[in-house]
Design a protein around this motif. Structure first.
Motif, PDB file in Angstrom:
ATOM      1  N   ASP A   1       3.781   2.841   3.487  1.00  0.00           N
ATOM      2  CA  ASP A   1       2.916   4.241   4.015  1.00  0.00           C
ATOM      3  C   ASP A   1       2.768   5.203   2.702  1.00  0.00           C
ATOM      4  OD1 ASP A   1       2.662   3.304   6.302  1.00  0.00           O
ATOM      5  OD2 ASP A   1       4.488   4.301   7.300  1.00  0.00           O
ATOM      6  N   LEU A   2       3.998   5.293   1.856  1.00  0.00           N
ATOM      7  CA  LEU A   2       3.925   6.076   0.796  1.00  0.00           C
ATOM      8  C   LEU A   2       2.849   5.933  -0.255  1.00  0.00           C
ATOM      9  CD1 LEU A   2       5.422   8.543  -0.672  1.00  0.00           C
ATOM     10  CD2 LEU A   2       6.957   6.915  -1.692  1.00  0.00           C
ATOM     11  N   LEU A   3       2.587   4.465  -0.545  1.00  0.00           N
ATOM     12  CA  LEU A   3       1.739   3.871  -1.448  1.00  0.00           C
ATOM     13  C   LEU A   3       0.317   3.783  -0.727  1.00  0.00           C
ATOM     14  CD1 LEU A   3       3.710   1.132  -2.888  1.00  0.00           C
ATOM     15  CD2 LEU A   3       3.401   3.039  -3.904  1.00  0.00           C
ATOM     16  N   GLY A   4       0.214   4.041   0.637  1.00  0.00           N
ATOM     17  CA  GLY A   4      -1.252   3.956   1.217  1.00  0.00           C
ATOM     18  C   GLY A   4      -1.595   2.509   1.171  1.00  0.00           C
ATOM     19  N   ALA A   5      -0.626   1.717   1.596  1.00  0.00           N
ATOM     20  CA  ALA A   5      -0.990   0.151   1.649  1.00  0.00           C
ATOM     21  C   ALA A   5      -0.649  -0.334   2.953  1.00  0.00           C
ATOM     22  CB  ALA A   5       0.123  -0.365   0.473  1.00  0.00           C
ATOM     23  N   THR A   6      -1.034  -1.533   3.314  1.00  0.00           N
ATOM     24  CA  THR A   6      -0.675  -2.224   4.365  1.00  0.00           C
ATOM     25  C   THR A   6      -0.286  -3.600   3.979  1.00  0.00           C
ATOM     26  OG1 THR A   6      -2.962  -3.090   4.930  1.00  0.00           O
ATOM     27  CG2 THR A   6      -2.536  -0.866   5.546  1.00  0.00           C
ATOM     28  N   ILE A   7      -0.257  -4.532   4.984  1.00  0.00           N
ATOM     29  CA  ILE A   7       0.461  -5.859   5.000  1.00  0.00           C
ATOM     30  C   ILE A   7      -1.055  -6.514   4.185  1.00  0.00           C
ATOM     31  CG2 ILE A   7      -0.361  -6.712   7.065  1.00  0.00           C
ATOM     32  CD1 ILE A   7       2.893  -7.798   5.326  1.00  0.00           C
ATOM     33  N   ASP A   8      -2.046  -6.161   4.358  1.00  0.00           N
ATOM     34  CA  ASP A   8      -3.115  -6.683   3.999  1.00  0.00           C
ATOM     35  C   ASP A   8      -3.580  -6.217   2.578  1.00  0.00           C
ATOM     36  OD1 ASP A   8      -3.689  -8.570   5.959  1.00  0.00           O
ATOM     37  OD2 ASP A   8      -4.430  -6.618   7.223  1.00  0.00           O
ATOM     38  N   THR A   9      -2.856  -5.447   1.928  1.00  0.00           N
ATOM     39  CA  THR A   9      -3.543  -4.755   0.580  1.00  0.00           C
ATOM     40  C   THR A   9      -2.880  -5.662  -0.531  1.00  0.00           C
ATOM     41  OG1 THR A   9      -2.692  -2.495   1.358  1.00  0.00           O
ATOM     42  CG2 THR A   9      -2.995  -2.699  -1.065  1.00  0.00           C
TER      43      THR A   9
END
Length: 75
Positions: free
Chosen positions: A22-30
């Protein structure tokens, strides 16, 4: 933060918790770019949609081409 690697077949995996994603603005698909200088790893989320698309397309192609090899390595 100190993390331990997790066994994943014949490889090692690093689990990244959701608050960090969340902090990185990422998800499992990133997709993540992995860079090393031989001493350290740097993981950077790929936020360029075109670049991420190319990355996923390449990974799909490699997965299909080397499927049997990956299955043998995973044993």
């Amino acid at each position: 933060m100190i993390k331990n690697l997790t066994r994943h077949g014949n490889s090692a995996a690093l689990v990244i918790e959701k608050p960090i994603l969340d902090l990185l603005g990422a998800t499992i698909d990133t997709a993540f770019e992995v860079v090393t200088d031989g001493q350290a790893l740097v993981l950077t989320p790929v936020k360029d949609a075109v670049r991420a698309g190319k990355f996923h397309k390449s990974m799909d192609k490699i997965g299909k081409r080397y499927k049997k090899s990956f299955e043998e390595l995973a044993k």
